[in-house]
Design a protein around this motif. Structure first.
Motif, PDB file in Angstrom:
ATOM      1  N   VAL A   9       9.486  11.415   6.281  1.00 38.14           N
ATOM      2  CA  VAL A   9      10.515  10.634   6.966  1.00 38.14           C
ATOM      3  C   VAL A   9      11.029  11.482   8.127  1.00 38.14           C
ATOM      4  O   VAL A   9      11.793  12.431   7.929  1.00 38.14           O
ATOM      5  CB  VAL A   9      11.673  10.265   6.017  1.00 38.14           C
ATOM      6  CG1 VAL A   9      12.764   9.505   6.788  1.00 38.14           C
ATOM      7  CG2 VAL A   9      11.163   9.418   4.854  1.00 38.14           C
ATOM      8  N   PRO A  10      10.589  11.185   9.340  1.00 37.38           N
ATOM      9  CA  PRO A  10      10.962  12.022  10.485  1.00 37.38           C
ATOM     10  C   PRO A  10      12.417  11.817  10.892  1.00 37.38           C
ATOM     11  O   PRO A  10      13.054  10.832  10.507  1.00 37.38           O
ATOM     12  CB  PRO A  10      10.002  11.570  11.588  1.00 37.38           C
ATOM     13  CG  PRO A  10       9.602  10.190  11.207  1.00 37.38           C
ATOM     14  CD  PRO A  10       9.654  10.120   9.720  1.00 37.38           C
ATOM     15  N   PRO A  11      12.970  12.741  11.661  1.00 39.02           N
ATOM     16  CA  PRO A  11      14.396  12.686  11.991  1.00 39.02           C
ATOM     17  C   PRO A  11      14.760  11.474  12.838  1.00 39.02           C
ATOM     18  O   PRO A  11      14.018  11.089  13.746  1.00 39.02           O
ATOM     19  CB  PRO A  11      14.630  13.988  12.766  1.00 39.02           C
ATOM     20  CG  PRO A  11      13.281  14.398  13.262  1.00 39.02           C
ATOM     21  CD  PRO A  11      12.306  13.916  12.245  1.00 39.02           C
ATOM     22  N   ALA A  12      15.916  10.896  12.501  1.00 40.88           N
ATOM     23  CA  ALA A  12      16.466   9.767  13.250  1.00 40.88           C
ATOM     24  C   ALA A  12      17.932   9.625  12.885  1.00 40.88           C
ATOM     25  O   ALA A  12      18.334   9.978  11.775  1.00 40.88           O
ATOM     26  CB  ALA A  12      15.715   8.480  12.925  1.00 40.88           C
ATOM     27  N   ARG A 366      15.059  -3.453   8.524  1.00 41.04           N
ATOM     28  CA  ARG A 366      14.850  -3.494   7.073  1.00 41.04           C
ATOM     29  C   ARG A 366      14.129  -4.760   6.607  1.00 41.04           C
ATOM     30  O   ARG A 366      13.449  -4.742   5.581  1.00 41.04           O
ATOM     31  CB  ARG A 366      16.198  -3.404   6.340  1.00 41.04           C
ATOM     32  CG  ARG A 366      17.143  -2.291   6.804  1.00 41.04           C
ATOM     33  CD  ARG A 366      16.547  -0.917   6.622  1.00 41.04           C
ATOM     34  NE  ARG A 366      17.477   0.139   6.996  1.00 41.04           N
ATOM     35  CZ  ARG A 366      17.190   1.114   7.853  1.00 41.04           C
ATOM     36  NH1 ARG A 366      16.018   1.149   8.452  1.00 41.04           N
ATOM     37  NH2 ARG A 366      18.071   2.066   8.114  1.00 41.04           N
ATOM     38  N   LYS A 367      14.296  -5.858   7.339  1.00 44.93           N
ATOM     39  CA  LYS A 367      13.690  -7.125   6.920  1.00 44.93           C
ATOM     40  C   LYS A 367      12.271  -7.306   7.481  1.00 44.93           C
ATOM     41  O   LYS A 367      11.582  -8.260   7.106  1.00 44.93           O
ATOM     42  CB  LYS A 367      14.578  -8.297   7.370  1.00 44.93           C
ATOM     43  CG  LYS A 367      16.012  -8.225   6.881  1.00 44.93           C
ATOM     44  CD  LYS A 367      16.097  -8.394   5.375  1.00 44.93           C
ATOM     45  CE  LYS A 367      17.457  -8.056   4.788  1.00 44.93           C
ATOM     46  NZ  LYS A 367      18.597  -8.604   5.446  1.00 44.93           N
ATOM     47  N   LEU A 368      11.856  -6.426   8.373  1.00 49.06           N
ATOM     48  CA  LEU A 368      10.552  -6.576   9.015  1.00 49.06           C
ATOM     49  C   LEU A 368       9.518  -5.564   8.522  1.00 49.06           C
ATOM     50  O   LEU A 368       8.318  -5.802   8.661  1.00 49.06           O
ATOM     51  CB  LEU A 368      10.691  -6.441  10.540  1.00 49.06           C
ATOM     52  CG  LEU A 368      11.562  -7.491  11.242  1.00 49.06           C
ATOM     53  CD1 LEU A 368      11.688  -7.155  12.719  1.00 49.06           C
ATOM     54  CD2 LEU A 368      10.971  -8.879  11.051  1.00 49.06           C
ATOM     55  N   TRP A 369       9.987  -4.449   7.964  1.00 46.65           N
ATOM     56  CA  TRP A 369       9.066  -3.372   7.604  1.00 46.65           C
ATOM     57  C   TRP A 369       9.368  -2.847   6.198  1.00 46.65           C
ATOM     58  O   TRP A 369      10.535  -2.743   5.814  1.00 46.65           O
ATOM     59  CB  TRP A 369       9.173  -2.200   8.584  1.00 46.65           C
ATOM     60  CG  TRP A 369       8.938  -2.573  10.014  1.00 46.65           C
ATOM     61  CD1 TRP A 369       9.878  -2.971  10.925  1.00 46.65           C
ATOM     62  CD2 TRP A 369       7.685  -2.604  10.698  1.00 46.65           C
ATOM     63  NE1 TRP A 369       9.283  -3.238  12.137  1.00 46.65           N
ATOM     64  CE2 TRP A 369       7.943  -3.015  12.039  1.00 46.65           C
ATOM     65  CE3 TRP A 369       6.374  -2.297  10.332  1.00 46.65           C
ATOM     66  CZ2 TRP A 369       6.925  -3.155  12.990  1.00 46.65           C
ATOM     67  CZ3 TRP A 369       5.362  -2.418  11.270  1.00 46.65           C
ATOM     68  CH2 TRP A 369       5.639  -2.843  12.582  1.00 46.65           C
ATOM     69  N   ASP A 370       8.332  -2.490   5.471  1.00 47.38           N
ATOM     70  CA  ASP A 370       8.472  -1.786   4.206  1.00 47.38           C
ATOM     71  C   ASP A 370       8.652  -0.300   4.498  1.00 47.38           C
ATOM     72  O   ASP A 370       7.901   0.271   5.299  1.00 47.38           O
ATOM     73  CB  ASP A 370       7.224  -2.024   3.349  1.00 47.38           C
ATOM     74  CG  ASP A 370       7.281  -1.273   2.033  1.00 47.38           C
ATOM     75  OD1 ASP A 370       8.340  -1.278   1.392  1.00 47.38           O
ATOM     76  OD2 ASP A 370       6.254  -0.668   1.660  1.00 47.38           O
ATOM     77  N   ARG A 371       9.627   0.332   3.868  1.00 51.04           N
ATOM     78  CA  ARG A 371       9.953   1.749   4.110  1.00 51.04           C
ATOM     79  C   ARG A 371       9.946   2.062   5.618  1.00 51.04           C
ATOM     80  O   ARG A 371       9.157   2.865   6.114  1.00 51.04           O
ATOM     81  CB  ARG A 371       8.971   2.649   3.354  1.00 51.04           C
ATOM     82  CG  ARG A 371       9.128   2.589   1.840  1.00 51.04           C
ATOM     83  CD  ARG A 371       8.211   3.544   1.130  1.00 51.04           C
ATOM     84  NE  ARG A 371       6.835   3.063   1.151  1.00 51.04           N
ATOM     85  CZ  ARG A 371       5.811   3.698   0.585  1.00 51.04           C
ATOM     86  NH1 ARG A 371       6.004   4.857  -0.042  1.00 51.04           N
ATOM     87  NH2 ARG A 371       4.593   3.203   0.650  1.00 51.04           N
ATOM     88  N   PRO A 372      10.822   1.420   6.359  1.00 50.66           N
ATOM     89  CA  PRO A 372      10.766   1.468   7.824  1.00 50.66           C
ATOM     90  C   PRO A 372      10.977   2.846   8.427  1.00 50.66           C
ATOM     91  O   PRO A 372      10.534   3.088   9.552  1.00 50.66           O
ATOM     92  CB  PRO A 372      11.878   0.510   8.257  1.00 50.66           C
ATOM     93  CG  PRO A 372      12.804   0.427   7.090  1.00 50.66           C
ATOM     94  CD  PRO A 372      11.943   0.573   5.880  1.00 50.66           C
ATOM     95  N   ASP A 373      11.630   3.761   7.702  1.00 47.70           N
ATOM     96  CA  ASP A 373      11.905   5.078   8.276  1.00 47.70           C
ATOM     97  C   ASP A 373      10.804   6.097   8.005  1.00 47.70           C
ATOM     98  O   ASP A 373      10.874   7.225   8.489  1.00 47.70           O
ATOM     99  CB  ASP A 373      13.240   5.616   7.733  1.00 47.70           C
ATOM    100  CG  ASP A 373      14.411   4.740   8.138  1.00 47.70           C
ATOM    101  OD1 ASP A 373      14.410   4.243   9.278  1.00 47.70           O
ATOM    102  OD2 ASP A 373      15.315   4.525   7.302  1.00 47.70           O
TER     103      ASP A 373
END
Length: 457
Positions: A9-12, A366-373
């Motif tokens: 999980v890269p920085p954001a 969150r509604k478009l991607w699984d594990r988005p981060d």
């Protein structure tokens, strides 16, 4: 048993849990707009609110994004705030021009980016990359963010300008950083839609740098015109020549020619450079993904010498690059403004509203991607990428103003990654602690210092 570790999980910035005050918002927007957005922005299909400068609509629903950028694109002009930032730099270049000026520029530039021309750029791209990577042969540590800017500048100079850009690449790279640090930031007065006659501190600070770029363009054009006069048959049929040939009563004006040159010198290499840097960083922090990519590259290079084929036969390498583009889109925000008010479903979009289509947010929704981060290149593996809605993944924008150089950038990136990763391994160090900051592009604050080791001795 599968022992693959949890995905990196890269920085954001973490989404805000409470809205900022007006003063705090101005400070955040000036420092790093990526830190502004709250939890609702990453969860709702759209948000309609009253912003500091007037009505604000954040569009996350792919159908709404399609409506704004494609289906009803004629009703949406470039946003006022965006133009106030970019037009002082690019003037009537392709990214900022509108109306007839944009149509003339697009028509003049389009022939450079046909598939035939782009395939023709593959060998020069390969040549410049092979020359560039010789600096890594002794190993050691280097700032990859800085290096990728130099590499993509070399490639741009070789392909679009046939190696004939005035000025030194090293000083150019430093001036680009200075330009984005000053004129590339949102000025608080622009955010508040203050009158144009009020001086903007950011632009005052950036005047010297802007003059530097304008001189590069003037000198580059003079060099090419002198070549025309000496020996017209020796003039390369590249981007610069096509622009100069498009100059005339029914084509581009000289200022428009110069504006498009500065657009491609400034913005054309910067976006790919940032994407390459983030890709190498994410792979370094995901060694199991890097192993797959290295193996694929080794196998392809052993059997396929033609770099025009690499994009199609390196699906894992492309997937890693696509996933880095998702997490760190080079252009994190697309800003539009309706010419007349309209309703879309039950959303009212008032005239002069700032309509934000933000790849940074849409790509992490969150509604478009699984594990988005998480960094998960498998999203873009064959069989998976086809399931992604065209309007939930927007690294190059969409609609009439989609990035004209997208195919150029993809070919350039895969060639660069193939050579870099076939010869060297890139590892993060204790000092590799990048923080994504929006300054026109998504840049790694603190750079990307990485340890480089030759893979084959």
């Amino acid at each position: 048993m599968d022992t693959q570790p949890a995905p990196f999980v890269p920085p954001a910035p973490k989404p805000r849990t409470s809205p900022p005050s007006t003063l705090e918002m101005i400070r955040i927007v000036y420092r790093n707009p990526l830190e502004l957005w709250g939890e609702p922005t990453y969860n709702e299909p759209w948000i309609s609110a009253k912003g500091a400068g007037g009505p604000l609509v954040i569009a996350n629903d792919p159908a709404l994004i399609r409506h704004v950028l494609v289906d009803n694109a004629k009703n949406y002009k470039m946003a006022t705030v965006r133009q106030k930032i970019l037009r002082p730099i690019l003037r009537d270049g392709l990214l900022t021009a509108e109306g007839e000026v944009w149509k003339r520029s697009r028509k003049a530039i389009a022939p450079v980016f046909t598939p035939r021309h782009i395939f023709g750029f593959a060998q020069p791209m390969l040549k410049r990359t092979l020359e560039f990577v010789t600096r890594y042969e002794a190993g050691g540590t280097s700032d990859i963010a800085h290096d990728m800017t130099l590499l993509t500048y070399d490639i741009l100079a070789e392909t679009l300008f046939s190696g004939e850009i005035a000025g030194e690449p090293g000083s150019f790279e430093n001036e680009i950083d200075r330009l984005f640090e000053t004129m590339g930031r949102v000025d608080p007065l622009d955010l508040l839609r203050a009158p144009d006659w009020l001086p903007r501190l950011t632009r005052i600070r950036g005047r010297k740098t802007m003059a530097y770029f304008r001189k590069i363009v003037t000198d580059t054009v003079k060099m090419r015109e002198e070549k025309f006069r000496r020996d017209p048959d020796a003039v390369p049929q590249d981007f610069l020549t096509l622009l100069l040939k498009a100059e005339g009563p029914d084509g581009l004006t000289r200022p428009e020619v110069e504006d498009n040159i500065i657009t491609f010198i400034g913005a054309g290499h910067e976006t790919t450079a940032r994407a390459l840097g983030w890709t190498l960083y994410c792979l370094a922090e995901s060694p199991w993904e890097r192993d797959r990519v290295e193996q694929e590259i080794d196998q392809v290079l052993a059997r396929e010498p033609d770099p025009t084929k690499w994009l199609d036969v390196m699906p894992l390498t492309r997937a890693a690059f696509d996933e880095a583009l998702r997490l760190y889109p080079p252009a994190p925000s697309i800003n539009r403004e309706p010419i007349v008010p309209e309703m879309w479903r039950d959303l009212y979009i008032p005239k002069h509203a700032a309509v934000l289509v933000m790849p940074w947010v849409v790509h992490r929704h969150r509604k478009l991607w699984d594990r988005p981060d998480a960094f998960l290149p498998e999203r873009f593996h064959p069989g998976n990428r086809e399931k992604i809605d065209r309007f939930q993944y927007l690294p190059f924008g969409a609609g009439p103003r989609v990035c004209i150089g997208a195919s150029f950038a993809m070919q350039e990136a895969i060639i660069a990654l193939a050579i870099l990763l076939s010869r060297f391994r890139f590892d993060a160090t204790a000092e590799t602690k990048p923080w994504p900051v929006q300054k026109l592009t998504t840049q790694p604050q603190g750079g990307l210092p990485m340890r480089i080791t030759p893979r084959h001795r």
